[in-house]
Design an enzyme around this catalytic site. Structure first.
Site, PDB file in Angstrom:
ATOM      1  N   ASP A 197      -2.433  -5.037  15.351  1.00  0.00           N
ATOM      2  CA  ASP A 197      -1.183  -5.073  14.586  1.00  0.00           C
ATOM      3  C   ASP A 197      -0.036  -5.083  15.611  1.00  0.00           C
ATOM      4  OD1 ASP A 197       1.106  -4.420  13.133  1.00  0.00           O
ATOM      5  OD2 ASP A 197       0.257  -2.733  12.053  1.00  0.00           O
ATOM      6  N   GLY A 234       1.941  -4.584   5.829  1.00  0.00           N
ATOM      7  CA  GLY A 234       3.167  -4.245   5.118  1.00  0.00           C
ATOM      8  C   GLY A 234       3.990  -3.255   5.911  1.00  0.00           C
ATOM      9  N   LEU A 250       6.189  -1.064   4.016  1.00  0.00           N
ATOM     10  CA  LEU A 250       6.781  -0.346   2.880  1.00  0.00           C
ATOM     11  C   LEU A 250       7.982  -1.127   2.335  1.00  0.00           C
ATOM     12  CD1 LEU A 250       6.917   3.279   4.433  1.00  0.00           C
ATOM     13  CD2 LEU A 250       4.918   2.100   3.542  1.00  0.00           C
ATOM     14  N   SER A 290      -2.718   1.275   1.905  1.00  0.00           N
ATOM     15  CA  SER A 290      -2.645   2.021   3.156  1.00  0.00           C
ATOM     16  C   SER A 290      -2.260   3.447   2.789  1.00  0.00           C
ATOM     17  CB  SER A 290      -1.582   1.380   4.046  1.00  0.00           C
ATOM     18  OG  SER A 290      -1.361   2.151   5.205  1.00  0.00           O
ATOM     19  N   GLU A 340      -7.894  -0.537  13.125  1.00  0.00           N
ATOM     20  CA  GLU A 340      -6.604  -1.193  13.399  1.00  0.00           C
ATOM     21  C   GLU A 340      -5.864  -0.476  14.529  1.00  0.00           C
ATOM     22  OE1 GLU A 340      -4.437  -1.802   9.785  1.00  0.00           O
ATOM     23  OE2 GLU A 340      -2.547  -2.269  10.795  1.00  0.00           O
ATOM     24  N   LYS A 380      -7.249   1.669   3.419  1.00  0.00           N
ATOM     25  CA  LYS A 380      -6.965   1.874   4.850  1.00  0.00           C
ATOM     26  C   LYS A 380      -6.471   3.301   5.027  1.00  0.00           C
ATOM     27  CE  LYS A 380      -2.975   0.225   7.488  1.00  0.00           C
ATOM     28  NZ  LYS A 380      -2.209  -0.994   7.826  1.00  0.00           N
ATOM     29  N   LEU A 381      -7.141   4.032   5.906  1.00  0.00           N
ATOM     30  CA  LEU A 381      -6.783   5.427   6.159  1.00  0.00           C
ATOM     31  C   LEU A 381      -6.064   5.525   7.495  1.00  0.00           C
ATOM     32  CD1 LEU A 381     -10.256   6.933   5.190  1.00  0.00           C
ATOM     33  CD2 LEU A 381      -8.154   6.987   3.811  1.00  0.00           C
ATOM     34  N   LYS A 382      -4.935   6.182   7.489  1.00  0.00           N
ATOM     35  CA  LYS A 382      -4.230   6.408   8.749  1.00  0.00           C
ATOM     36  C   LYS A 382      -4.942   7.532   9.498  1.00  0.00           C
ATOM     37  CE  LYS A 382      -0.753   3.501   8.413  1.00  0.00           C
ATOM     38  NZ  LYS A 382      -0.408   2.508   9.443  1.00  0.00           N
ATOM     39  N   LYS A 440       2.078  -9.437  10.132  1.00  0.00           N
ATOM     40  CA  LYS A 440       3.273  -8.963   9.431  1.00  0.00           C
ATOM     41  C   LYS A 440       4.345  -9.994   9.753  1.00  0.00           C
ATOM     42  CE  LYS A 440       2.236  -4.051   9.562  1.00  0.00           C
ATOM     43  NZ  LYS A 440       2.525  -2.740  10.184  1.00  0.00           N
ATOM     44  N   ASP A 458      -6.390   2.992  10.599  1.00  0.00           N
ATOM     45  CA  ASP A 458      -5.269   2.490  11.402  1.00  0.00           C
ATOM     46  C   ASP A 458      -4.726   3.653  12.225  1.00  0.00           C
ATOM     47  OD1 ASP A 458      -3.047   1.314  12.511  1.00  0.00           O
ATOM     48  OD2 ASP A 458      -2.125   0.710  10.606  1.00  0.00           O
TER      49      ASP A 458
HETATM   50  O1  OSB Z   1       0.753   0.173  10.911  1.00  0.00           O
HETATM   51  O2  OSB Z   1       0.523  -1.007   9.183  1.00  0.00           O
HETATM   52  C1  OSB Z   1       1.144  -0.126   9.785  1.00  0.00           C
HETATM   53  C2  OSB Z   1       3.845   1.309   7.524  1.00  0.00           C
HETATM   54  C3  OSB Z   1       4.857   1.520   8.429  1.00  0.00           C
HETATM   55  C4  OSB Z   1       4.644   1.247   9.767  1.00  0.00           C
HETATM   56  C5  OSB Z   1       3.405   0.739  10.176  1.00  0.00           C
HETATM   57  C6  OSB Z   1       2.395   0.500   9.265  1.00  0.00           C
HETATM   58  C7  OSB Z   1       2.605   0.839   7.925  1.00  0.00           C
HETATM   59  C8  OSB Z   1       1.584   0.723   6.895  1.00  0.00           C
HETATM   60  C9  OSB Z   1       2.046   0.633   5.477  1.00  0.00           C
HETATM   61  O3  OSB Z   1       0.396   0.796   7.114  1.00  0.00           O
HETATM   62  C10 OSB Z   1       1.648  -0.610   4.796  1.00  0.00           C
HETATM   63  C11 OSB Z   1       2.341  -0.702   3.454  1.00  0.00           C
HETATM   64  O4  OSB Z   1       1.850  -0.088   2.523  1.00  0.00           O
HETATM   65  O5  OSB Z   1       3.388  -1.387   3.355  1.00  0.00           O
HETATM   66 MG    MG Z   2      -0.949  -1.039  11.345  1.00  0.00          MG
END
Ligand code: OSB
Ligand code: MG
Length: 380
Positions: free
Chosen positions: A250, A302, A304, A148, A225, A173-175, A274, A200
């Site tokens: 999510d 995840g 983090l 991510s 996402e 996965k690109l934010k 999650k 996402d």
């Molecule tokens: O939306 O998945 C998410 C991290 C913090 C809060 C929300 C999200 C995320 C990630 C990180 O996308 C995923 C990771 O590398 O643990």
């Molecule tokens: Mg997410």
């Protein structure tokens, strides 16, 4: 594993004799920016449960501020300290599933409750001398993983995509967020035509953005996402009816019941599980099974996590309907030094399952002591 099944069925109830809760603060190697803000460090509750010679460990995945979901680190510390942990000491449970019933009176706060539930699963698996994946019903010695990537300048994002594809990660996965979307996805797709790409949005769009989200259909994303509000399954169903790209939920999916509503209304064609968000492994497993019944693939998200939560995620990801690569990438991407002894590192997009009873990982007590505050003990 018939012997394992017999061992699980005949194990006497396991009593929680003592607990220890603390706060841990770890700086992130790279700040992580998503639609709702930037994280510079990981600040989380770590819970240890004790029974006889065994110990089970888990971490809370809530953030300090209620930006991803409503729970907060401080709220979880208070809830666990005042309401949950004192009442658990001396209680015994025949199976980790029994904790769900014990917690049934409590509203929401699933990340806090998941911390306890997950620690108990680890404790229970260790008391049976079985890997967590075995007691959860998973198998296999490695899982497929992706990464991510947080929001950043376009050129450096393209460099980071290339570097992670070169390392073998199975999807990127690109934010995204309003103003940081089409140009990024177009450039990424042009540069990496064959890559598994997803986006996402962390709830940063509304149905008023439908036309823009429809433009994403041109780029062959595996899924989009959580584009819309964190608590609005209905609007995602409306959006899905107007999009070709599958929607993955999510934030919206906190329970089995919410997931059922999303699947029944075609609001999600992919499910991000999650384990913390859904209240623990029992609920994660039920959501996994429900999605499988709808022929909807799941993958493990995840937050983090440190090595403790990361190990839980890896074990869960060995269940059969985890058919898409998860976010459980190498711990060294997040932290200079982890709080566990083992190194959780992926090779060619495959993350090995830590071996041994429970999660298979061990706290690095010396290092942990240097990053811990506010240690609270319950029971013996
Ligand atoms: O939306 O998945 C998410 C991290 C913090 C809060 C929300 C999200 C995320 C990630 C990180 O996308 C995923 C990771 O590398 O643990
Ligand atoms: Mg997410």
């Amino acid at each position: 594993m018939p012997q394992a099944t017999a061992r699980m069925a005949t194990r006497p109830p396991l009593v929680i004799e003592a607990a220890e809760l603390r706060l841990v603060r770890l700086p992130l190697v790279t700040p992580f920016t998503i639609a709702t803000g930037t994280m510079y460090e990981k600040h989380f509750p770590l819970l240890r449960l004790f029974s006889g010679q065994w110990e089970g460990v888990a971490e809370g995945v809530m953030d300090p501020l209620p930006d991803y979901l409503p729970e907060t680190t401080a709220g979880a510390m208070a809830f666990l300290t005042d309401a949950i942990l004192p009442g658990l000491i001396g209680k015994s449970f025949a199976h980790p599933n029994a904790l769900d019933r014990h917690f049934a009176p409590w509203r929401a706060n699933r990340m806090a409750l998941a911390t306890v539930e997950m620690a108990f699963w680890d404790l229970w698996a260790r008391s049976l001398d079985l890997p967590l994946q075995t007691v959860l019903g998973g198998e296999g010695d490695a899982i497929d993983v992706g990464v991510s990537l947080g929001i950043g300048p376009l050129p450096s994002t393209l460099d980071r995509i290339r570097a992670h594809l070169d390392q073998g990660y199975k999807r990127i996965k690109l934010k995204i967020m309003p103003g940081h979307d089409l140009a990024l996805v177009r450039a990424a797709r042009e540069a990496f035509p064959g890559a598994h790409l997803t986006v996402d949005a962390n709830s940063s769009y509304t149905l008023a953005d439908t036309a823009l989200l429809q433009e994403l259909d041109a780029f062959g994303l595996d899924y989009i996402e959580q584009p819309l509000a964190w608590n609005d399954i209905h609007d995602h169903a409306v959006l899905q009816s107007r999009l070709k790209t599958p929607i993955c939920l999510d934030e919206c999916l906190g329970t089995v019941a919410e997931t059922r509503k999303a699947l029944q209304t075609d609001a999600a064609r992919v499910v991000n599980i999650k384990v913390g968000r859904v209240g623990g492994h029992s609920s994660a497993r039920a959501i996994h099974d429900l999605a499988q019944a709808f022929d909807v693939p799941v993958w493990c998200g995840g937050m983090l996590e440190s090595g403790v939560g990361r190990a839980h995620n890896i074990h869960l990801s060995t269940l059969p309907n985890f058919r898409k690569p998860g976010d459980t990438s190498s711990a060294s991407r997040y932290f200079h030094r982890d709080i566990i002894v083992e190194r959780l590192e992926a090779t060619d997009g495959r993350m090995p399952v830590p071996q041994g009873p429970g999660t298979g990982v061990t706290l690095d007590q010396d290092f942990l002591a240097t990053v811990s505050t506010d240690i609270r003990r319950f029971g013996a």
